[in-house]
Design a protein around this motif. Sequence first.
Motif, mmCIF file in Angstrom:
data_model
loop_
_atom_site.group_PDB
_atom_site.id
_atom_site.type_symbol
_atom_site.label_atom_id
_atom_site.label_comp_id
_atom_site.label_asym_id
_atom_site.label_seq_id
_atom_site.Cartn_x
_atom_site.Cartn_y
_atom_site.Cartn_z
ATOM 1 N N LEU B 209 0.833 -1.208 0.000
ATOM 2 C CA LEU B 209 0.000 0.000 0.000
ATOM 3 C C LEU B 209 0.865 1.254 0.000
ATOM 4 N N THR B 210 2.008 1.192 0.678
ATOM 5 C CA THR B 210 2.929 2.331 0.635
ATOM 6 C C THR B 210 3.324 2.611 -0.806
ATOM 7 N N ILE B 211 3.637 1.560 -1.528
ATOM 8 C CA ILE B 211 4.016 1.708 -2.933
ATOM 9 C C ILE B 211 2.829 2.228 -3.742
ATOM 10 N N ALA B 212 1.642 1.676 -3.478
ATOM 11 C CA ALA B 212 0.443 2.102 -4.207
ATOM 12 C C ALA B 212 0.189 3.592 -3.991
ATOM 13 N N ILE B 213 0.279 4.039 -2.747
ATOM 14 C CA ILE B 213 0.017 5.454 -2.447
ATOM 15 C C ILE B 213 1.055 6.337 -3.125
ATOM 16 N N LEU B 214 2.317 5.931 -3.044
ATOM 17 C CA LEU B 214 3.375 6.730 -3.680
ATOM 18 C C LEU B 214 3.161 6.831 -5.195
ATOM 19 N N LEU B 215 2.892 5.681 -5.824
ATOM 20 C CA LEU B 215 2.708 5.680 -7.277
ATOM 21 C C LEU B 215 1.500 6.513 -7.681
ATOM 22 N N ARG B 216 0.398 6.334 -6.945
ATOM 23 C CA ARG B 216 -0.805 7.092 -7.288
ATOM 24 C C ARG B 216 -0.614 8.571 -7.025
ATOM 25 N N MET B 281 5.186 7.274 6.360
ATOM 26 C CA MET B 281 4.706 5.890 6.404
ATOM 27 C C MET B 281 5.754 4.970 7.007
ATOM 28 N N ASN B 282 7.025 5.295 6.790
ATOM 29 C CA ASN B 282 8.068 4.476 7.403
ATOM 30 C C ASN B 282 8.242 4.784 8.869
#
Lengths: 353, 294
Positions: B209-216, B281-282
């Motif tokens: 989800l961290t990746i999803a939020i960053l990409l979006r 997020m981290n």
Amino acid sequence: MALELQQVTKVVSGKTHIKETSLTLETGHFNVLLGETGAGKTSLIKLMAGLDKLASGTLLMDGEDITELSTQKRQISLVHQFFVNYPHMTVFDNIASPLRVAGMAKSEIAGRVEEAANILKLGPMLKRKPHELSGGQQQRTALARAIAKESRAVFLDEPLANLDYKLREELRELLPELFAGRGAVVVYATSEPEEALLLGGETVLMDDGYVRQFGPTAEIYRNPVTLSAASIFSDPPINHAAVSKAGDRMTMGEVSWTLPASHQAMSDGSYQLAIRPHHVLPLKHEGATVAVTGEIGITELSGSESSAHFMFDDHSWVSLAHGVHPYTRGEDHTFYFNPDECLYFTPDGHQIS
Amino acid sequence: MKTENQKAWFFVLPVLILVAFNAIIPMMTVVNYSVQETFGDNLFFWEGLTWFEQILNSERFHNALGRQFFFTFMILIIEIPLGIAIALSMPRKGFWVPVCLILMSLPMLIPWNVVGAMWNIFALPDIGLLGYFFNHVLGINYDMTQDPTAAWITIIAMDVWHWTSLVVLLAYAGLVSIPDAYYQAAKIDGASNWSVFRFIQLPKMKNVLTIAILLRFMDSFNIYTEPFVLTGGGPGNSTTFLSIDLVKIALGQFDLGPAAAMSLIYFAITLLVSWLFYTLMNRENLNDYEEVEH
């Protein structure tokens, strides 16, 4: 307490995974489910835990019908082969989570968690997360969760399988005292015969979805009802050979011996002989009146035990002996056994009545 | 004995050249433009930070930036929960898994300008299916070429249609990697469906989800093609996002200096917010380790 299975079966897409099974598992000792991978141990546990539906039959807990009761309401614990803990919760929260769900008071939760953690030597780890723990500590956390909760039944599905040898021994010693006096029905699944013997109690021998034999562990070890039961409860695999009886003599290929009085009532004819590897030894020992000579195949040294596979009369046998024995592959070697240690079965592998 | 030689440079050199052509040289060209006034015949005059001041103080930039943030906010607040919800309701096993996955991937395979053109026709009040349905069947006045609200709704709907799949696929990948044993353990503990989501599924999906939020975030913050084709930034300036405004300045007005300055500011904001997202997020992860509850 007692967990009773009455004519229970499990069917998955047309295939029967658990054949009709009736068992009464009692509290006060370990109930060991022993069988090879795929024998149906986990399937049976899932049925008892309510994680899978029965195709037919009834489950009783202390006489109360729990067949249709949901897992959430069964008051049970389960420890998996994999280390299953809530990843983002501390060890304390992990152990406390079922108690919180049950709505227990905070002070009581703290007390119970503390107690379980102390027994499992998790005291200093309570504030850590599962990923900061070693495999052994993670599994101890899962075990602590199982004992902190007041359960009517505890299912341990090969809980030590993914631990290294040392840790396995350590935890195995701890297990019986963990559950002693808790009043829960303890079911322990394993594929290792040795573990069943160490944990004692009662053993359910499973094979291919069938319960082959059920009773006190030592009794089952000594008197397997079938050749396959004897095989399941033997590691390395039990040796067998075709034999024939005439009068008071039993003949196996070129060797023969006098039957003990207890077996002389058997009618003459063909039988299957089975003898455990640790009764077939490379040196002549007391009572070892029968000698067989065969060509040495694979040999292995594990710890202070030597095992050797050897071939004679088309039979592949294994000998397991204490001490280090010099074997040379391809050479003939003589092994001895005491005929009184032999088990006899009918040619189709059943107990002699 | 320690040996020293310069051989290592030969191994680093190819990467260095690649990065130079790929990032450093284009970037420095923009920096070069951003501090100078350019005229024809390659005439350059030093302007220092004038263009930066001008952009940062311009109402036009503020408005575009506001619209950009609002758009990104709407995208994240809709697509992330929706993506998770769809992923949760997708089957984990069986015949329907590949069907669902293919259906989910389809919107992402369509070129961006085609998506814009499709939705443009789809939403036209008289001939588009959606526009016709709203105006002539439901009787709701809906015209994205006239009404800013309608334009916004259409753009957001288009982006949700186009990109929610990405969140779905990432969340789904996180979900299927959770072993059954966790669900069983939760059942045995007596956990409710909500607890299973809160204490097993969500923590296990956290990384994806961290990746999803960053990409979006990055994609929606830098969005250009689809709204350009769909509304062209209109009606008026109501859907003129930063990137559309930037192209207007750079290519429409040919103001290379201000456009370059704006590019750098735009880039800095994207970088800063991405970094903020990532560290926040981290940091939550780090806090998790320290948090003690009794």
